[in-house]
Design a protein around this motif. Sequence first.
Motif, PDB file in Angstrom:
ATOM      1  N   ALA A  12      42.430 -33.680  32.271  1.00  0.00           N
ATOM      2  CA  ALA A  12      43.003 -34.311  33.459  1.00  0.00           C
ATOM      3  C   ALA A  12      43.225 -33.285  34.567  1.00  0.00           C
ATOM      4  O   ALA A  12      42.961 -33.556  35.743  1.00  0.00           O
ATOM      5  N   LEU A  13      43.700 -32.097  34.208  1.00  0.00           N
ATOM      6  CA  LEU A  13      43.886 -31.044  35.205  1.00  0.00           C
ATOM      7  C   LEU A  13      42.554 -30.643  35.822  1.00  0.00           C
ATOM      8  O   LEU A  13      42.445 -30.461  37.036  1.00  0.00           O
ATOM      9  N   GLY A  14      41.526 -30.511  34.980  1.00  0.00           N
ATOM     10  CA  GLY A  14      40.204 -30.164  35.486  1.00  0.00           C
ATOM     11  C   GLY A  14      39.653 -31.245  36.393  1.00  0.00           C
ATOM     12  O   GLY A  14      39.065 -30.948  37.439  1.00  0.00           O
ATOM     13  N   LEU A  15      39.867 -32.505  36.012  1.00  0.00           N
ATOM     14  CA  LEU A  15      39.367 -33.618  36.818  1.00  0.00           C
ATOM     15  C   LEU A  15      40.066 -33.651  38.172  1.00  0.00           C
ATOM     16  O   LEU A  15      39.432 -33.883  39.206  1.00  0.00           O
ATOM     17  N   ARG A  16      41.360 -33.410  38.174  1.00  0.00           N
ATOM     18  CA  ARG A  16      42.092 -33.398  39.442  1.00  0.00           C
ATOM     19  C   ARG A  16      41.590 -32.266  40.340  1.00  0.00           C
ATOM     20  O   ARG A  16      41.410 -32.455  41.543  1.00  0.00           O
ATOM     21  N   ASP A  17      41.343 -31.102  39.757  1.00  0.00           N
ATOM     22  CA  ASP A  17      40.849 -29.968  40.545  1.00  0.00           C
ATOM     23  C   ASP A  17      39.441 -30.221  41.073  1.00  0.00           C
ATOM     24  O   ASP A  17      39.058 -29.686  42.116  1.00  0.00           O
ATOM     25  N   ALA A  18      38.674 -31.019  40.341  1.00  0.00           N
ATOM     26  CA  ALA A  18      37.269 -31.232  40.704  1.00  0.00           C
ATOM     27  C   ALA A  18      37.080 -32.401  41.662  1.00  0.00           C
ATOM     28  O   ALA A  18      35.982 -32.588  42.195  1.00  0.00           O
ATOM     29  N   THR A  19      38.120 -33.181  41.885  1.00  0.00           N
ATOM     30  CA  THR A  19      37.978 -34.418  42.642  1.00  0.00           C
ATOM     31  C   THR A  19      38.676 -34.306  43.980  1.00  0.00           C
ATOM     32  O   THR A  19      39.870 -34.001  44.048  1.00  0.00           O
ATOM     33  N   ALA A  20      37.952 -34.563  45.046  1.00  0.00           N
ATOM     34  CA  ALA A  20      38.529 -34.470  46.391  1.00  0.00           C
ATOM     35  C   ALA A  20      39.641 -35.494  46.575  1.00  0.00           C
ATOM     36  O   ALA A  20      40.709 -35.189  47.106  1.00  0.00           O
ATOM     37  N   ALA A  21      39.404 -36.724  46.134  1.00  0.00           N
ATOM     38  CA  ALA A  21      40.412 -37.791  46.264  1.00  0.00           C
ATOM     39  C   ALA A  21      41.187 -37.895  44.953  1.00  0.00           C
ATOM     40  O   ALA A  21      41.044 -38.839  44.190  1.00  0.00           O
ATOM     41  N   ARG A 119      58.681 -38.532  40.188  1.00  0.00           N
ATOM     42  CA  ARG A 119      59.488 -37.322  40.428  1.00  0.00           C
ATOM     43  C   ARG A 119      58.640 -36.176  40.957  1.00  0.00           C
ATOM     44  O   ARG A 119      59.133 -35.333  41.706  1.00  0.00           O
ATOM     45  N   TRP A 120      57.365 -36.132  40.545  1.00  0.00           N
ATOM     46  CA  TRP A 120      56.482 -35.026  40.914  1.00  0.00           C
ATOM     47  C   TRP A 120      55.215 -35.554  41.589  1.00  0.00           C
ATOM     48  O   TRP A 120      54.777 -36.672  41.293  1.00  0.00           O
ATOM     49  N   PRO A 121      54.582 -34.758  42.441  1.00  0.00           N
ATOM     50  CA  PRO A 121      53.274 -35.151  43.003  1.00  0.00           C
ATOM     51  C   PRO A 121      52.163 -34.814  42.012  1.00  0.00           C
ATOM     52  O   PRO A 121      51.516 -33.770  42.106  1.00  0.00           O
ATOM     53  N   ILE A 122      51.916 -35.701  41.052  1.00  0.00           N
ATOM     54  CA  ILE A 122      50.986 -35.363  39.966  1.00  0.00           C
ATOM     55  C   ILE A 122      49.524 -35.586  40.333  1.00  0.00           C
ATOM     56  O   ILE A 122      48.624 -35.171  39.602  1.00  0.00           O
ATOM     57  N   GLY A 123      49.259 -36.254  41.454  1.00  0.00           N
ATOM     58  CA  GLY A 123      47.870 -36.427  41.884  1.00  0.00           C
ATOM     59  C   GLY A 123      47.069 -37.379  41.023  1.00  0.00           C
ATOM     60  O   GLY A 123      45.845 -37.276  40.952  1.00  0.00           O
ATOM     61  N   ALA A 124      47.726 -38.310  40.362  1.00  0.00           N
ATOM     62  CA  ALA A 124      47.046 -39.294  39.510  1.00  0.00           C
ATOM     63  C   ALA A 124      48.018 -40.431  39.233  1.00  0.00           C
ATOM     64  O   ALA A 124      49.223 -40.302  39.444  1.00  0.00           O
ATOM     65  N   THR A 125      47.467 -41.537  38.768  1.00  0.00           N
ATOM     66  CA  THR A 125      48.287 -42.652  38.297  1.00  0.00           C
ATOM     67  C   THR A 125      48.244 -42.645  36.775  1.00  0.00           C
ATOM     68  O   THR A 125      47.171 -42.682  36.184  1.00  0.00           O
ATOM     69  N   LEU A 126      49.408 -42.566  36.160  1.00  0.00           N
ATOM     70  CA  LEU A 126      49.507 -42.465  34.705  1.00  0.00           C
ATOM     71  C   LEU A 126      49.962 -43.805  34.140  1.00  0.00           C
ATOM     72  O   LEU A 126      51.011 -44.330  34.531  1.00  0.00           O
ATOM     73  N   LEU A 127      49.168 -44.359  33.225  1.00  0.00           N
ATOM     74  CA  LEU A 127      49.423 -45.695  32.687  1.00  0.00           C
ATOM     75  C   LEU A 127      49.338 -45.704  31.162  1.00  0.00           C
ATOM     76  O   LEU A 127      48.395 -45.163  30.587  1.00  0.00           O
ATOM     77  N   ALA A 303      34.746 -31.170  34.259  1.00  0.00           N
ATOM     78  CA  ALA A 303      34.930 -32.473  34.896  1.00  0.00           C
ATOM     79  C   ALA A 303      33.786 -32.781  35.856  1.00  0.00           C
ATOM     80  O   ALA A 303      33.276 -33.913  35.887  1.00  0.00           O
ATOM     81  N   ARG A 304      33.345 -31.782  36.624  1.00  0.00           N
ATOM     82  CA  ARG A 304      32.219 -32.007  37.545  1.00  0.00           C
ATOM     83  C   ARG A 304      30.956 -32.364  36.779  1.00  0.00           C
ATOM     84  O   ARG A 304      30.179 -33.228  37.193  1.00  0.00           O
TER      85      ARG A 304
END
Length: 320
Positions: A12-21, A119-127, A303-304
């Motif tokens: 998930a961290l790698g995907l967030r780093d690799a994704t512009a949006a 609480r935090w800006p996690i850059g994803a929606t967690l479900l 992730a890329r």
Amino acid sequence: MLAGGVGGARFALGLRDATAAADDIRIVANVGDDVWLAGVKVCPDLDSLLYALAGVGDTERGWGRAGESERVAAELTAYGVGWPWFTLGDLDLGTHLARSAMLRDGATLTEATARLAARWPIGATLLPATDDEVPTHVVTDEGTMHFEEWWVRTRAQVPARRFVQHGLERSRISPAARAVIADADVILLAPSNPVVSIGTILGIPGVRDALETATAPIVGVSPIIGGRAVRGMAAACLDTIGVEADAAAVAAHYGARSRGGLLDGWLLAEEDAGSLERVEALGIRAAARPLWLTAGEPAAQVARDALELSAAVRASAPAG
């Protein structure tokens, strides 16, 4: 992304780093490891993902919060409450207490998770994959125990006969999880445990239906590198269901979407490139790349590569 555990958090961290949006990342997480302990609801996979994305996780231990203290855990042990081998740190307990209070006030697990994540800006929606309780138990010759006891206390050294998710047949995919699967441009299976993480998600009624009808390509990232499960005890889970700890064997376990299975694509480790033909023969498009999820650029590149394989699957799909 369908995910669970440490492998899911690192991907998930790698995907967030690799994704512009990055805010368009939606993570559907395993809840089969969840347990009520000392009166609080503990969600190990949701919490691993939340803490990693929030940047507050303990990267050395691989679980829990950084900078932890354990005074409350010591008191619980002194009272004979809880599992002394399953330590809940004080900061971690704050999360569990907050979640438990929300649930007792009538919130669904999806709603409680959103409030915790805000609480935090996690850059994803967690479900969570479901709002229902589907705790995984392990049947062994020594008796039946919760998955966390088998995993943490016995270190999976007691042979498992089978895994049972209690209440699974009565559970349902959460409406939010169904919606994000239907709306996805790409669906990724993290390199999480195929049996008790991804497997539990897939076993929830409604999940496979949602995946089958999704228009997005489904690409999995292998949890096997060099013929070995990255998280060693995952091999014990695979052995229990009769699947070899082999990249092509795990791909076969998931199956090709075109043949009634799950996968359109499978990203293998470069060490397992010799299995490419076997995977392709299953009807699954495959590629071999470095898969070690080292923090930073290496994880982002994994992730890329998964997204690139997704694009190749989409480009090769028949028109209409």
